[in-house]
Design an enzyme around this catalytic site. Structure first.
Site, mmCIF file in Angstrom:
data_model
loop_
_atom_site.group_PDB
_atom_site.id
_atom_site.type_symbol
_atom_site.label_atom_id
_atom_site.label_comp_id
_atom_site.label_asym_id
_atom_site.label_seq_id
_atom_site.Cartn_x
_atom_site.Cartn_y
_atom_site.Cartn_z
ATOM 1 N N GLU A 294 0.847 -1.209 0.000
ATOM 2 C CA GLU A 294 0.000 0.000 0.000
ATOM 3 C C GLU A 294 0.882 1.258 0.000
ATOM 4 O O GLU A 294 0.650 2.205 -0.743
ATOM 5 C CB GLU A 294 -0.911 -0.023 1.243
ATOM 6 C CG GLU A 294 -1.593 1.293 1.521
ATOM 7 C CD GLU A 294 -2.678 1.220 2.615
ATOM 8 O OE1 GLU A 294 -3.083 0.097 2.990
ATOM 9 O OE2 GLU A 294 -3.102 2.276 3.072
ATOM 10 N N ARG A 295 1.913 1.244 0.834
ATOM 11 C CA ARG A 295 2.738 2.453 0.992
ATOM 12 C C ARG A 295 3.627 2.693 -0.219
ATOM 13 O O ARG A 295 3.820 3.835 -0.656
ATOM 14 C CB ARG A 295 3.534 2.360 2.296
ATOM 15 C CG ARG A 295 2.609 2.589 3.477
ATOM 16 C CD ARG A 295 3.092 2.177 4.822
ATOM 17 N NE ARG A 295 1.930 2.251 5.740
ATOM 18 C CZ ARG A 295 1.873 1.713 6.936
ATOM 19 N NH1 ARG A 295 2.909 1.043 7.423
ATOM 20 N NH2 ARG A 295 0.796 1.835 7.675
#
Ligand SMILES: Cc1cc2nc3c(=O)[nH]c(=O)nc-3n(C[C@H](O)[C@H](O)[C@H](O)COP(=O)(O)OP(=O)(O)OC[C@H]3O[C@@H](n4cnc5c(N)ncnc54)[C@H](O)[C@@H]3O)c2cc1C
Length: 386
Positions: free
Chosen positions: A242-243
């Site tokens: 996600e990051r």
């Protein structure tokens, strides 16, 4: 990172998709407060774009994560952060753990149709009383024979009003908070689930964000991803993709704002010459472009580690932290040179200014990123285990 012709071909496909299928509709979607995710995802599924680094057996391309980040850079070019965020939820937030730890039946039921663009997913971690403090969440899935019975609620869920399923993090055990949670696949049409109206937000206006309520929701225990009570660890791993996705999707988007600002200030005449001719303006553009390149290097370093099977948590957290800070700074500083035009609602810079505020809050606030980085630097004070 060495890019191949295949990376370039993928970038071209994604960039054409943004030009033809996203950008012409973004204004309309922003006004409507939602984008038609099933239509968009089906078109992407047909191009194979929802499963670039997912297993071939389930309809993915099976490529390494560098291709997924090349995709993220290009999809982020869209005029507005809402749709890239919705896409990122599907590709990098709610499916990585399923693909990595889910059993074959779960992957056939949920992953395969999601990669094809037939199903829309969402990720249910945050709650009204637990955002930054993921371990403190209260939603629970109680054992009842071969089933779980789920009660609780999830807050701020992207894609919530359109999703066909949620990858839910819930308490399933009585052990310590990091070893009592499971990730459970829950179809959104299961009896007992209700979804709020979309939340009215200052930015990401075309993204539907909602609260999901669970009232005695029964799902089979076989919907648990991987081992029961390992969900917190799986989610922490899932956060890394996600990051990295978030950081990569900001790069070309920021560059687009710089380019637009250069074009505007070149045309805009003030005191008898182009605004861009002022050293303070062209120095600022040069400085911001340098910052974007620095974030690009950091993001691709995290990707290198991830592909090598090393723990990329520290670099991915640094990239996410830098993304939030830089994007907010950049949208603000570019907007300044548009004068009053920058303060109008439909201006692309004002949309970026509104959309990017969330980047230092969602997906782990800046302070959460700094806590992780500090832990890796071994400078966090000891706290009593809960
Ligand atoms: C538009 C949007 C989309 C989202 N999408 C999803 C989604 O799809 N799925 C999902 O599960 N969640 C989602 N979220 C939730 C998001 O991840 C949380 O909002 C975020 O984790 C922060 O939690 P909170 O809002 O409860 O803030 P809190 O946890 O109450 O934190 C408030 C503030 O406290 C500060 N803070 C936190 N920790 C520390 C610390 N250690 N030291 C000092 N200060 C600190 C930070 O500045 C933070 O902003 C979304 C949120 C938004 C707004």
């Amino acid at each position: 990172m060495i890019f191949t012709e295949e990376h370039d071909a993928l970038r071209k496909t994604v960039s054409d998709f943004v030009d033809k299928e996203l950008d012409p509709h973004v204004d309309e979607w922003e006004k409507a407060g939602r984008a038609p995710l099933h239509d968009i995802f089906k078109k992407m599924g047909n191009l194979g774009l929802l499963g670039i680094s997912k297993p071939v057996e389930y309809g993915g391309m099976g490529l390494d994560y560098s291709y997924q980040l090349a995709f993220a850079e290009e999809i982020g070019r869209a005029f507005g952060g809402s749709v890239p965020m919705a896409i990122g939820v599907q590709t990098d937030m709610c499916t990585p753990a399923l693909a990595r730890f889910g059993n074959d039946a779960l992957k056939r039921e949920f992953l395969e149709p999601s990669l094809a663009g037939d199903l829309v997913g969402c990720i249910g971690v945050s709650e009204p009383g637990a955002g930054s403090d993921v371990a403190g969440l209260k939603t629970h899935a109680k054992s009842d024979g071969d089933d779980y019975i789920i009660n609780g609620s999830k807050m701020w869920i992207t894609n919530a009003t359109q999703a066909d399923w949620v990858c839910l993090l819930a308490n399933t055990g009585d052990g310590p908070v990091h070893a009592n949670k499971s990730l459970i696949m829950v179809p959104m049409n299961t009896k007992g689930i209700t979804v709020s109206d979309p939340i009215d937000k200052i930015g990401m206006r075309a993204s539907d964000t909602g609260q999901i309520f669970f009232d005695d929701v029964r799902v089979p225990k076989s919907n648990c991803i991987g081992e029961e009570n390992k969900g917190f660890i799986y989610q922490m791993m899932q956060f890394q993709e996600e990051r990295m996705f978030a950081a990569a999707s900001g790069l070309k988007s920021m560059e687009r704002c710089i380019e637009l600002t250069i074009d505007y200030t070149r045309e805009r005449q003030i005191f008898g010459e182009s605004l861009l001719n002022n050293q303070s303006v062209y120095f600022k553009m040069a400085e911001l472009q340098t910052e974007v390149e620095a974030l690009r290097a950091l993001t691709w370093s995290a990707c290198d580690q991830h592909i090598a099977g090393q723990d990329a948590t520290k670099l991915a957290s640094m990239a996410k932290l830098k993304l939030g800070r830089l994007w907010r700074q950049l949208s603000d500083e570019c907007l300044q040179y548009w004068g009053g035009m920058g303060f109008t609602w439909d201006n692309p810079l004002s949309r970026a200014y509104r959309d990017t505020r969330i980047l230092s809050i969602a997906g782990g606030a800046d302070e959460v990123m700094m806590s992780i980085i500090a832990k890796y630097m071994d400078i966090m004070p000891d706290r009593k285990p809960r």
